[in-house]
Scaffold this motif. Structure first.
Motif, PDB file in Angstrom:
ATOM      1  N   ALA A   1       0.644  -1.084  -0.031  1.00 36.77           N
ATOM      2  CA  ALA A   1      -0.122   0.089  -0.057  1.00 36.77           C
ATOM      3  C   ALA A   1       0.823   1.395   0.140  1.00 36.77           C
ATOM      4  CB  ALA A   1      -0.907   0.192   1.134  1.00 36.77           C
ATOM      5  N   THR A   2       2.050   1.122   0.258  1.00 35.20           N
ATOM      6  CA  THR A   2       2.983   2.279   0.471  1.00 35.20           C
ATOM      7  C   THR A   2       3.817   2.634  -0.826  1.00 35.20           C
ATOM      8  OG1 THR A   2       2.795   1.862   2.761  1.00 35.20           O
ATOM      9  CG2 THR A   2       4.420   3.414   1.888  1.00 35.20           C
ATOM     10  N   VAL A   3       4.082   3.619  -1.197  1.00 33.34           N
ATOM     11  CA  VAL A   3       4.848   3.843  -2.602  1.00 33.34           C
ATOM     12  C   VAL A   3       6.071   4.427  -1.676  1.00 33.34           C
ATOM     13  CG1 VAL A   3       5.530   5.330  -4.500  1.00 33.34           C
ATOM     14  CG2 VAL A   3       3.133   4.740  -4.118  1.00 33.34           C
ATOM     15  N   PRO A   4       7.326   3.720  -2.349  1.00 34.50           N
ATOM     16  CA  PRO A   4       8.660   4.153  -1.783  1.00 34.50           C
ATOM     17  C   PRO A   4       8.845   5.756  -1.971  1.00 34.50           C
ATOM     18  CG  PRO A   4       8.840   2.179  -2.901  1.00 34.50           C
ATOM     19  CD  PRO A   4       7.462   2.646  -3.364  1.00 34.50           C
ATOM     20  N   ALA A   5       9.364   6.507  -0.846  1.00 34.48           N
ATOM     21  CA  ALA A   5       9.536   7.864  -0.742  1.00 34.48           C
ATOM     22  C   ALA A   5      10.643   8.134  -2.021  1.00 34.48           C
ATOM     23  CB  ALA A   5       9.848   8.408   0.416  1.00 34.48           C
ATOM     24  N   VAL A   6      11.701   7.302  -1.902  1.00 37.09           N
ATOM     25  CA  VAL A   6      12.830   7.413  -2.769  1.00 37.09           C
ATOM     26  C   VAL A   6      12.935   6.148  -3.481  1.00 37.09           C
ATOM     27  CG1 VAL A   6      13.695   9.211  -1.300  1.00 37.09           C
ATOM     28  CG2 VAL A   6      14.856   7.071  -1.094  1.00 37.09           C
ATOM     29  N   ASN A   7      13.989   6.204  -4.513  1.00 33.18           N
ATOM     30  CA  ASN A   7      14.489   4.839  -5.054  1.00 33.18           C
ATOM     31  C   ASN A   7      16.087   5.538  -5.231  1.00 33.18           C
ATOM     32  OD1 ASN A   7      15.465   2.621  -6.177  1.00 33.18           O
ATOM     33  ND2 ASN A   7      14.654   2.849  -8.198  1.00 33.18           N
ATOM     34  N   GLN A   8      16.927   5.002  -4.659  1.00 29.08           N
ATOM     35  CA  GLN A   8      18.547   5.380  -4.582  1.00 29.08           C
ATOM     36  C   GLN A   8      19.123   4.608  -5.644  1.00 29.08           C
ATOM     37  OE1 GLN A   8      22.367   5.152  -1.919  1.00 29.08           O
ATOM     38  NE2 GLN A   8      20.660   6.638  -0.912  1.00 29.08           N
ATOM     39  N   ILE A   9      19.668   5.027  -6.743  1.00 28.43           N
ATOM     40  CA  ILE A   9      20.290   4.236  -7.875  1.00 28.43           C
ATOM     41  C   ILE A   9      21.590   4.798  -8.388  1.00 28.43           C
ATOM     42  CG2 ILE A   9      17.870   3.437  -8.745  1.00 28.43           C
ATOM     43  CD1 ILE A   9      17.996   5.721 -10.550  1.00 28.43           C
ATOM     44  N   GLU A  10      22.515   4.065  -8.827  1.00 28.09           N
ATOM     45  CA  GLU A  10      23.473   4.466  -9.546  1.00 28.09           C
ATOM     46  C   GLU A  10      23.183   5.391 -10.693  1.00 28.09           C
ATOM     47  OE1 GLU A  10      26.523   1.663 -10.922  1.00 28.09           O
ATOM     48  OE2 GLU A  10      27.733   3.416 -11.715  1.00 28.09           O
ATOM     49  N   LEU A  11      23.734   6.634 -10.562  1.00 32.84           N
ATOM     50  CA  LEU A  11      23.348   7.637 -11.591  1.00 32.84           C
ATOM     51  C   LEU A  11      24.156   8.835 -11.905  1.00 32.84           C
ATOM     52  CD1 LEU A  11      19.770   9.377 -11.501  1.00 32.84           C
ATOM     53  CD2 LEU A  11      21.573  10.370 -13.002  1.00 32.84           C
ATOM     54  N   HIS A  12      24.985   8.966 -12.793  1.00 34.61           N
ATOM     55  CA  HIS A  12      26.000   9.874 -13.057  1.00 34.61           C
ATOM     56  C   HIS A  12      25.959  10.135 -14.727  1.00 34.61           C
ATOM     57  CE1 HIS A  12      27.847   6.244 -14.337  1.00 34.61           C
ATOM     58  NE2 HIS A  12      27.815   6.004 -12.865  1.00 34.61           N
ATOM     59  N   PRO A  13      26.732  11.165 -15.069  1.00 36.70           N
ATOM     60  CA  PRO A  13      26.874  11.245 -16.669  1.00 36.70           C
ATOM     61  C   PRO A  13      26.947  10.155 -17.367  1.00 36.70           C
ATOM     62  CG  PRO A  13      28.080  13.096 -15.470  1.00 36.70           C
ATOM     63  CD  PRO A  13      27.728  12.255 -14.444  1.00 36.70           C
ATOM     64  N   ALA A  14      27.752   9.383 -16.897  1.00 36.86           N
ATOM     65  CA  ALA A  14      27.925   8.020 -17.632  1.00 36.86           C
ATOM     66  C   ALA A  14      26.792   6.994 -17.712  1.00 36.86           C
ATOM     67  CB  ALA A  14      28.946   7.310 -17.505  1.00 36.86           C
ATOM     68  N   LEU A  15      25.748   7.287 -16.794  1.00 40.27           N
ATOM     69  CA  LEU A  15      24.795   6.364 -16.634  1.00 40.27           C
ATOM     70  C   LEU A  15      23.657   7.163 -16.081  1.00 40.27           C
ATOM     71  CD1 LEU A  15      23.676   3.297 -16.399  1.00 40.27           C
ATOM     72  CD2 LEU A  15      24.248   3.424 -13.816  1.00 40.27           C
ATOM     73  N   GLN A  16      22.645   7.642 -17.025  1.00 36.17           N
ATOM     74  CA  GLN A  16      21.707   8.813 -16.799  1.00 36.17           C
ATOM     75  C   GLN A  16      20.178   8.167 -16.340  1.00 36.17           C
ATOM     76  OE1 GLN A  16      22.116  12.132 -19.388  1.00 36.17           O
ATOM     77  NE2 GLN A  16      24.370  12.033 -19.444  1.00 36.17           N
ATOM     78  N   GLN A  17      20.139   6.879 -16.650  1.00 41.21           N
ATOM     79  CA  GLN A  17      18.822   6.371 -16.077  1.00 41.21           C
ATOM     80  C   GLN A  17      17.753   7.123 -16.466  1.00 41.21           C
ATOM     81  OE1 GLN A  17      19.064   3.530 -14.225  1.00 41.21           O
ATOM     82  NE2 GLN A  17      20.735   3.454 -12.922  1.00 41.21           N
ATOM     83  N   THR A  18      17.643   7.407 -18.011  1.00 40.05           N
ATOM     84  CA  THR A  18      16.530   8.250 -18.116  1.00 40.05           C
ATOM     85  C   THR A  18      15.057   7.624 -18.126  1.00 40.05           C
ATOM     86  OG1 THR A  18      17.959   9.129 -19.819  1.00 40.05           O
ATOM     87  CG2 THR A  18      15.774   9.791 -20.077  1.00 40.05           C
ATOM     88  N   GLU A  19      14.912   6.427 -18.362  1.00 41.91           N
ATOM     89  CA  GLU A  19      13.715   5.693 -18.015  1.00 41.91           C
ATOM     90  C   GLU A  19      13.478   5.306 -16.711  1.00 41.91           C
ATOM     91  OE1 GLU A  19      13.597   1.821 -20.500  1.00 41.91           O
ATOM     92  OE2 GLU A  19      14.446   3.157 -22.364  1.00 41.91           O
ATOM     93  N   LEU A  20      14.243   5.054 -15.871  1.00 44.48           N
ATOM     94  CA  LEU A  20      13.752   5.094 -14.801  1.00 44.48           C
ATOM     95  C   LEU A  20      13.487   6.267 -13.890  1.00 44.48           C
ATOM     96  CD1 LEU A  20      13.595   2.699 -12.380  1.00 44.48           C
ATOM     97  CD2 LEU A  20      16.057   2.751 -11.983  1.00 44.48           C
ATOM     98  N   ARG A  21      14.133   7.232 -13.981  1.00 44.89           N
ATOM     99  CA  ARG A  21      13.887   8.585 -13.900  1.00 44.89           C
ATOM    100  C   ARG A  21      12.363   8.980 -14.126  1.00 44.89           C
ATOM    101  NH1 ARG A  21      16.442  12.906 -14.920  1.00 44.89           N
ATOM    102  NH2 ARG A  21      17.746  11.996 -16.688  1.00 44.89           N
ATOM    103  N   ALA A  22      11.880   8.555 -15.307  1.00 43.65           N
ATOM    104  CA  ALA A  22      10.633   8.816 -15.686  1.00 43.65           C
ATOM    105  C   ALA A  22       9.684   8.095 -14.960  1.00 43.65           C
ATOM    106  CB  ALA A  22      10.514   8.704 -17.434  1.00 43.65           C
ATOM    107  N   TYR A  23      10.110   6.848 -14.795  1.00 46.82           N
ATOM    108  CA  TYR A  23       9.019   6.151 -13.866  1.00 46.82           C
ATOM    109  C   TYR A  23       8.827   6.703 -12.608  1.00 46.82           C
ATOM    110  CZ  TYR A  23       6.867   2.182 -11.405  1.00 46.82           C
ATOM    111  OH  TYR A  23       5.882   1.386 -10.629  1.00 46.82           O
ATOM    112  N   HIS A  24      10.036   7.114 -11.865  1.00 46.56           N
ATOM    113  CA  HIS A  24       9.888   7.838 -10.701  1.00 46.56           C
ATOM    114  C   HIS A  24       9.010   9.005 -10.733  1.00 46.56           C
ATOM    115  CE1 HIS A  24      14.247   6.211  -9.371  1.00 46.56           C
ATOM    116  NE2 HIS A  24      13.491   5.309  -9.410  1.00 46.56           N
ATOM    117  N   ARG A  25       9.305   9.985 -11.697  1.00 46.79           N
ATOM    118  CA  ARG A  25       8.552  10.926 -11.732  1.00 46.79           C
ATOM    119  C   ARG A  25       6.680  10.919 -11.971  1.00 46.79           C
ATOM    120  NH1 ARG A  25      12.302  13.041 -15.023  1.00 46.79           N
ATOM    121  NH2 ARG A  25      11.366  12.420 -16.783  1.00 46.79           N
ATOM    122  N   ALA A  26       6.684   9.744 -12.584  1.00 45.02           N
ATOM    123  CA  ALA A  26       5.265   9.447 -12.866  1.00 45.02           C
ATOM    124  C   ALA A  26       4.597   8.950 -11.694  1.00 45.02           C
ATOM    125  CB  ALA A  26       5.139   8.497 -14.080  1.00 45.02           C
ATOM    126  N   HIS A  27       5.396   8.180 -10.627  1.00 42.66           N
ATOM    127  CA  HIS A  27       4.705   7.845  -9.600  1.00 42.66           C
ATOM    128  C   HIS A  27       5.173   8.325  -8.202  1.00 42.66           C
ATOM    129  CE1 HIS A  27       4.715   4.594 -12.602  1.00 42.66           C
ATOM    130  NE2 HIS A  27       3.521   4.053 -12.098  1.00 42.66           N
TER     131      HIS A  27
END
Ligand code: NAD
Length: 279
Positions: free
Chosen positions: A159-185
């Motif tokens: 029933a609880t949406v995580p407040a954050v997802n802490q992921i490896e993310l830097h200029p060489a790994l920009q995680q565009t799709e996962l960030r979009a999922y985070h924004r949407a949820h």
């Protein structure tokens, strides 16, 4: 200089708790050096500390807070569940251990460190986290290294949406799709290894932007994270770099600058792949 004069913005998590967008990570800081590094960071104006049971330095984090004289309620403290402590009851017991080592009654954020899909226990673990939230042992709960499939499963089975997802993310790994999922949820993105552990700092795009803005390449990368909306907590043991890293609130990258950094995405991980990492 204090946190206030540095103007570190706060991000509102999905349960209304505020988290400073910029903090201090203590991964790989030896236990005996942690209190001093935390003290330096707090004196420099940092008000957000990121540790984990696995880092073996929670006690140093608590000692550093007390030695600094900064009131506990002014510091946002995150810790993470050890990989050998998945499961509903284990997750609850493990946070009690963290609180004892930290010398605190409550943390601000408690994260499942890795999903460990081969164990298939992150859903009951999360149910333990929900109980800890309701018991006031932590002000917010979240996850780390969760891929979209893991987040979708939590959405279906809890029933609880995580407040954050802490992921490896830097200029060489920009995680565009996962960030979009985070924004949407409504999940805030925390970027671990925001500097790719220093690996990206010689890139000519970054060194040229650094020269243009009169900043260092590390400062340019950290500013890029902030402008994307990521929460960051670079790690350093060196007082000079601890000061350098937070000195990123007096300049702005242009749209063209952001676009140039966007082109550095190489889908390059420096750490483990969450789908296959077994703890
Ligand atoms: P980072 O990207 O912050 O890099 C740290 C390294 O970069 C330092 O050891 C130093 O060598 C270098 N560095 C730091 N400041 C610099 C500067 N100004 N100029 C040049 N070089 C500089 O990497 P990190 O420590 O892996 O990540 C930061 C934090 O993220 C950790 O401390 C931890 O809190 C968190 N983290 C979480 C996970 C996870 O699985 N959730 C994994 C790794 C890290």
């Amino acid at each position: 200089m204090t946190a206030q004069t540095r103007n570190v913005p706060e991000i509102e998590l999905n349960n209304g708790v505020g988290i400073p967008q910029f903090g201090f990570g203590v991964f790989q800081i030896p236990p005996e050096d942690t209190a001093a590094a935390v003290c330096t960071a707090l004196e420099t104006g940092y008000r957000h500390l990121d540790t984990a049971q696995l880092y073996d330095n929670e006690q140093g984090v608590g000692d550093g807070i007390r030695q600094s004289g900064v009131p506990r309620e002014e510091v946002f403290v995150t810790t993470k569940l050890a990989n050998d402590a998945h499961g509903h009851d284990n997750a609850i017991t493990a946070l009690e251990g963290s609180l004892q080592r930290l010398g605190l009654e409550q943390v601000d954020l408690y994260l499942i460190h890795w999903p460990l899909p081969h164990q298939d226990r992150y859903v009951p673990t999360w149910q333990g986290f929900e109980e800890l939230l309701h018991a006031g042992k932590t002000r917010a709960i979240g996850v780390s290294n969760f891929q979209t499939a893991h987040l979708e499963r939590l959405a279906e089975e809890s029933a609880t949406v995580p407040a954050v997802n802490q992921i490896e993310l830097h200029p060489a790994l920009q995680q565009t799709e996962l960030r979009a999922y985070h924004r949407a949820h409504g999940i805030a993105t925390e970027a671990w290894s925001p500097l790719a552990q220093g690996e990206v700092l010689e890139d000519p795009v970054l060194t040229e932007l650094a020269a243009k803005h009169g900043k260092t390449a590390a400062q340019v990368v950290l500013r890029w994270h902030l402008q994307l909306g990521n929460i960051v907590f670079p790690k350093s043991k060196t007082p000079e770099r601890i000061r350098e890293n937070i000195d990123v609130f007096d300049f702005e990258l242009s749209g063209d600058d952001l676009e140039a950094i966007g082109k550095l995405d190489a889908d390059h991980r420096t750490g483990f792949d969450p789908d296959t990492f077994r703890g």
